[in-house]
Write a protein that holds these residues in place. Structure first.
Motif, PDB file in Angstrom:
ATOM      1  N   ASP A   1       0.860  -1.184   0.000  1.00 55.73           N
ATOM      2  CA  ASP A   1       0.000   0.000   0.000  1.00 55.73           C
ATOM      3  C   ASP A   1       0.896   1.234   0.000  1.00 55.73           C
ATOM      4  OD1 ASP A   1      -1.785   2.040   0.408  1.00 55.73           O
ATOM      5  OD2 ASP A   1      -2.770   1.136   2.147  1.00 55.73           O
ATOM      6  N   ILE A   2       0.855   2.008  -1.076  1.00 52.42           N
ATOM      7  CA  ILE A   2       1.722   3.180  -1.179  1.00 52.42           C
ATOM      8  C   ILE A   2       0.952   4.482  -0.972  1.00 52.42           C
ATOM      9  CG2 ILE A   2       3.330   1.936  -2.670  1.00 52.42           C
ATOM     10  CD1 ILE A   2       2.223   3.629  -5.032  1.00 52.42           C
ATOM     11  N   TYR A   3      -0.247   4.391  -0.416  1.00 54.53           N
ATOM     12  CA  TYR A   3      -1.091   5.575  -0.237  1.00 54.53           C
ATOM     13  C   TYR A   3      -0.374   6.693   0.515  1.00 54.53           C
ATOM     14  CZ  TYR A   3      -4.827   8.513   1.612  1.00 54.53           C
ATOM     15  OH  TYR A   3      -5.599   9.590   1.957  1.00 54.53           O
ATOM     16  N   ALA A   4       0.380   6.326   1.554  1.00 54.50           N
ATOM     17  CA  ALA A   4       1.027   7.336   2.400  1.00 54.50           C
ATOM     18  C   ALA A   4       2.400   7.761   1.878  1.00 54.50           C
ATOM     19  CB  ALA A   4       1.158   6.814   3.826  1.00 54.50           C
ATOM     20  N   THR A   5       2.849   7.206   0.772  1.00 57.92           N
ATOM     21  CA  THR A   5       4.185   7.541   0.277  1.00 57.92           C
ATOM     22  C   THR A   5       4.186   8.894  -0.437  1.00 57.92           C
ATOM     23  OG1 THR A   5       3.883   6.390  -1.855  1.00 57.92           O
ATOM     24  CG2 THR A   5       4.737   5.099  -0.007  1.00 57.92           C
ATOM     25  N   LYS A   6       5.318   9.579  -0.335  1.00 62.32           N
ATOM     26  CA  LYS A   6       5.447  10.910  -0.929  1.00 62.32           C
ATOM     27  C   LYS A   6       6.490  10.976  -2.036  1.00 62.32           C
ATOM     28  CE  LYS A   6       2.483  12.596   2.022  1.00 62.32           C
ATOM     29  NZ  LYS A   6       1.104  12.897   1.572  1.00 62.32           N
ATOM     30  N   ASN A   7       7.292   9.924  -2.189  1.00 64.24           N
ATOM     31  CA  ASN A   7       8.350   9.952  -3.195  1.00 64.24           C
ATOM     32  C   ASN A   7       8.793   8.529  -3.520  1.00 64.24           C
ATOM     33  OD1 ASN A   7      10.179   9.199  -1.055  1.00 64.24           O
ATOM     34  ND2 ASN A   7      10.261  11.356  -0.475  1.00 64.24           N
ATOM     35  N   LEU A   8       9.704   8.421  -4.454  1.00 64.31           N
ATOM     36  CA  LEU A   8      10.178   7.116  -4.906  1.00 64.31           C
ATOM     37  C   LEU A   8      10.909   6.381  -3.787  1.00 64.31           C
ATOM     38  CD1 LEU A   8      10.339   5.293  -7.445  1.00 64.31           C
ATOM     39  CD2 LEU A   8      12.562   6.338  -7.915  1.00 64.31           C
ATOM     40  N   GLN A   9      11.638   7.106  -2.969  1.00 63.40           N
ATOM     41  CA  GLN A   9      12.356   6.490  -1.849  1.00 63.40           C
ATOM     42  C   GLN A   9      11.395   5.742  -0.928  1.00 63.40           C
ATOM     43  OE1 GLN A   9      13.791   9.177   1.201  1.00 63.40           O
ATOM     44  NE2 GLN A   9      15.666   7.975   1.503  1.00 63.40           N
TER      45      GLN A   9
ATOM     46  N   HIS B   1      -9.871   9.676 -12.288  1.00 60.26           N
ATOM     47  CA  HIS B   1      -9.307  10.563 -13.292  1.00 60.26           C
ATOM     48  C   HIS B   1      -7.787  10.475 -13.343  1.00 60.26           C
ATOM     49  CE1 HIS B   1      -9.079  12.886  -9.590  1.00 60.26           C
ATOM     50  NE2 HIS B   1      -8.217  13.704 -10.166  1.00 60.26           N
ATOM     51  N   MET B   2      -7.145  10.276 -12.180  1.00 63.64           N
ATOM     52  CA  MET B   2      -5.687  10.155 -12.155  1.00 63.64           C
ATOM     53  C   MET B   2      -5.230   8.824 -12.739  1.00 63.64           C
ATOM     54  SD  MET B   2      -4.712  11.879  -8.478  1.00 63.64           S
ATOM     55  CE  MET B   2      -2.944  11.688  -8.746  1.00 63.64           C
ATOM     56  N   MET B   3      -5.951   7.752 -12.419  1.00 60.38           N
ATOM     57  CA  MET B   3      -5.605   6.441 -12.978  1.00 60.38           C
ATOM     58  C   MET B   3      -5.798   6.443 -14.489  1.00 60.38           C
ATOM     59  SD  MET B   3      -4.510   4.266 -10.635  1.00 60.38           S
ATOM     60  CE  MET B   3      -4.916   2.583 -11.130  1.00 60.38           C
ATOM     61  N   ALA B   4      -6.857   7.097 -14.943  1.00 59.78           N
ATOM     62  CA  ALA B   4      -7.097   7.166 -16.383  1.00 59.78           C
ATOM     63  C   ALA B   4      -5.989   7.950 -17.076  1.00 59.78           C
ATOM     64  CB  ALA B   4      -8.453   7.816 -16.654  1.00 59.78           C
ATOM     65  N   GLU B   5      -5.543   9.021 -16.431  1.00 62.40           N
ATOM     66  CA  GLU B   5      -4.456   9.820 -16.998  1.00 62.40           C
ATOM     67  C   GLU B   5      -3.174   8.989 -17.110  1.00 62.40           C
ATOM     68  OE1 GLU B   5      -2.674  13.267 -18.577  1.00 62.40           O
ATOM     69  OE2 GLU B   5      -4.781  12.841 -18.152  1.00 62.40           O
ATOM     70  N   ILE B   6      -2.876   8.204 -16.067  1.00 63.20           N
ATOM     71  CA  ILE B   6      -1.647   7.395 -16.065  1.00 63.20           C
ATOM     72  C   ILE B   6      -1.679   6.326 -17.146  1.00 63.20           C
ATOM     73  CG2 ILE B   6      -0.339   5.673 -14.733  1.00 63.20           C
ATOM     74  CD1 ILE B   6      -1.097   7.271 -12.203  1.00 63.20           C
ATOM     75  N   PHE B   7      -2.823   5.641 -17.283  1.00 68.25           N
ATOM     76  CA  PHE B   7      -2.867   4.457 -18.145  1.00 68.25           C
ATOM     77  C   PHE B   7      -3.505   4.695 -19.513  1.00 68.25           C
ATOM     78  CE2 PHE B   7      -2.542   2.685 -13.839  1.00 68.25           C
ATOM     79  CZ  PHE B   7      -1.460   1.835 -14.018  1.00 68.25           C
ATOM     80  N   ALA B   8      -4.201   5.813 -19.688  1.00 62.25           N
ATOM     81  CA  ALA B   8      -4.900   6.028 -20.959  1.00 62.25           C
ATOM     82  C   ALA B   8      -4.396   7.234 -21.744  1.00 62.25           C
ATOM     83  CB  ALA B   8      -6.407   6.176 -20.701  1.00 62.25           C
TER      84      ALA B   8
ATOM     85  N   ASP C   1      -1.215  -0.919  -4.174  1.00 60.23           N
ATOM     86  CA  ASP C   1      -2.483  -0.270  -3.825  1.00 60.23           C
ATOM     87  C   ASP C   1      -2.323   1.240  -3.799  1.00 60.23           C
ATOM     88  OD1 ASP C   1      -5.129  -0.234  -3.222  1.00 60.23           O
ATOM     89  OD2 ASP C   1      -4.944  -1.043  -1.200  1.00 60.23           O
ATOM     90  N   GLU C   2      -3.341   1.954  -4.276  1.00 61.51           N
ATOM     91  CA  GLU C   2      -3.360   3.415  -4.401  1.00 61.51           C
ATOM     92  C   GLU C   2      -2.220   3.889  -5.312  1.00 61.51           C
ATOM     93  OE1 GLU C   2      -5.881   4.978  -3.578  1.00 61.51           O
ATOM     94  OE2 GLU C   2      -6.848   3.581  -2.204  1.00 61.51           O
ATOM     95  N   PHE C   3      -2.112   3.242  -6.443  1.00 65.06           N
ATOM     96  CA  PHE C   3      -1.008   3.478  -7.364  1.00 65.06           C
ATOM     97  C   PHE C   3      -0.984   4.913  -7.889  1.00 65.06           C
ATOM     98  CE2 PHE C   3       1.014   3.283 -11.600  1.00 65.06           C
ATOM     99  CZ  PHE C   3       2.242   2.729 -11.240  1.00 65.06           C
ATOM    100  N   GLN C   4      -2.135   5.598  -7.895  1.00 69.43           N
ATOM    101  CA  GLN C   4      -2.182   6.927  -8.509  1.00 69.43           C
ATOM    102  C   GLN C   4      -1.292   7.946  -7.809  1.00 69.43           C
ATOM    103  OE1 GLN C   4      -5.073   5.739  -6.944  1.00 69.43           O
ATOM    104  NE2 GLN C   4      -5.004   7.049  -5.143  1.00 69.43           N
TER     105      GLN C   4
END
Length: 373
Positions: free
Chosen positions: A71-79, A195-202, A158-161
């Motif tokens: 679950d990456i919901y709380a992540t703020k960066n690649l690190q 809308h964010m998931m659609a932007e990433i994948f579409a 999870d929460e990939f957007q």
């Protein structure tokens, strides 16, 4: 394990306590085991993570794959993404035996000195985010492990957007480069911001364009939920009428977590041999809201006054549209600049959500509590 209340509100317990999703389970399982990566999109609390866990329990996956959820919901960066991905993989591999987890630990050259061992010789992810000094190097190592693991792997993110908001503007490209090389690993990208998931994948301009199969979730069929809830009540020598379940379902538009939470409260209120009636629903809802009132008070206290005003306006509307239009501003005695600034802050704090221009309070129970203030 003794289950006191069969209406699970946190995590996934077993197929027995999972309602329906037969078609969705088969569809998602078939897609992944046939070599596809999948973007799974639905509003939060509708059961994406539960569905993924349920798929991981299917024999086609459980018996033949290593399965990981991060679950990456709380992540703020690649690190931070790399940190939680590594932590999730190690936590899943530990019960599989020394030979299994040792291969992963030995692959993490960049972190090996930071991984500790308990008195039983089992590895512990005892490092902090700051210990990931070279995120791209550690990410290389993680993908190296996934490709050489004894079994094929399935990684659900999870929460990939949230990746789209990382300060590293090339984060999507970095991940896509790794993922497109994978032969031994398939990915499920679960996201709640449509809308964010659609932007990433579409979007043709984005790295993940046309790289996945797309799947969305709708609420569980009401008849299936009635059958599921009544059967669990009966197991504990309790009864609940169809009309009671239907009323709960309709109040929360079939959103799984809210339905489960109220059914959990109703189940707890019903004695063995007794029957739960519709008259108990309002009391159950108030119980749930009361349990959260301290947290809600603290949350509201922390908000700047402008954000409070706009939050209350959106709450009163239920589903607010055209929030900078004159009618909306006049109804709630606001200005367009106030609304624009406050909405940005409320969205960043995830207190409200926005979908196709419609704004609403993310937590329905919080919205109900606000209306009582």
């Amino acid at each position: 394990m003794t289950v006191v209340n069969p209406f699970i509100t946190q995590g996934y317990l077993s197929p027995h306590y999972f309602c329906d999703r037969v078609e969705e389970t088969k569809y998602l399982t078939d897609l992944v085991v046939n070599g596809n990566n999948v973007a799974l999109i639905s509003p939060r609390r509708l059961g994406k993570t539960g569905l993924i866990c349920h798929c991981f329990e299917q024999p086609q996956m459980k018996d033949h794959y290593y399965t990981f959820i991060v679950d990456i919901y709380a992540t703020k960066n690649l690190q931070e993404l790399v940190f939680y991905l590594g932590k999730s993989i190690l936590g899943t591999l530990k019960p599989q035996g020394r030979k299994v987890w040792e291969r992963f630990v030995n692959t993490l050259s960049s972190l090996r000195s930071s991984i500790s061992f308990d008195i039983n010789g089992l590895p512990e992810w005892g490092l902090g985010v700051g210990d990931v000094k070279a995120p791209q190097t550690t990410l290389d190592e993680i993908f190296m492990y996934l490709e050489q693991a004894e079994k094929p792997c399935i990684v659900a993110i999870d929460e990939f957007q949230v990746v789209a908001d990382y300060p590293e503007k090339n984060a999507e490209a970095i991940l896509r480069t790794h993922i497109q090389r994978c032969q031994n690993t398939r990915f499920i990208y679960a996201g709640s911001q449509r809308h964010m998931m659609a932007e990433i994948f579409a979007s043709p301009s984005r790295p993940f364009y046309q790289s996945t199969s797309m799947m969305s979730l709708a609420p569980i069929d009401i008849e299936k939920y009635v059958e599921f809830a009544q059967s669990l009540f009966r197991e504990y020598r309790k009864d609940i009428g169809q009309e009671t379940i239907e009323e709960v379902y309709q109040r929360y538009e079939g959103v799984t977590w809210y339905v489960q939470t109220i059914l959990n409260a109703l189940f707890a209120m019903t004695e063995p041999g007794g029957k739960c009636l519709s008259e108990s629903i309002d009391y159950a809802i108030q119980q749930v809201i009361t349990q959260q009132s301290f947290a809600y008070s603290a949350l509201l206290f922390q908000l700047p006054s402008k954000q409070k005003e706009v939050l209350m306006a959106i709450c009163k509307e239920g589903k607010a549209t055209n929030i900078t239009s004159r009618p909306f501003l006049q109804r709630h005695h606001l200005t367009a600049s106030t609304v624009q600034g406050a909405v940005k802050g409320l969205l960043e704090k995830d207190i409200i959500t926005q979908d196709l221009g419609t704004y609403s309070v993310y937590d329905i129970f919080f919205a109900m509590w606000l209306m009582q203030q």
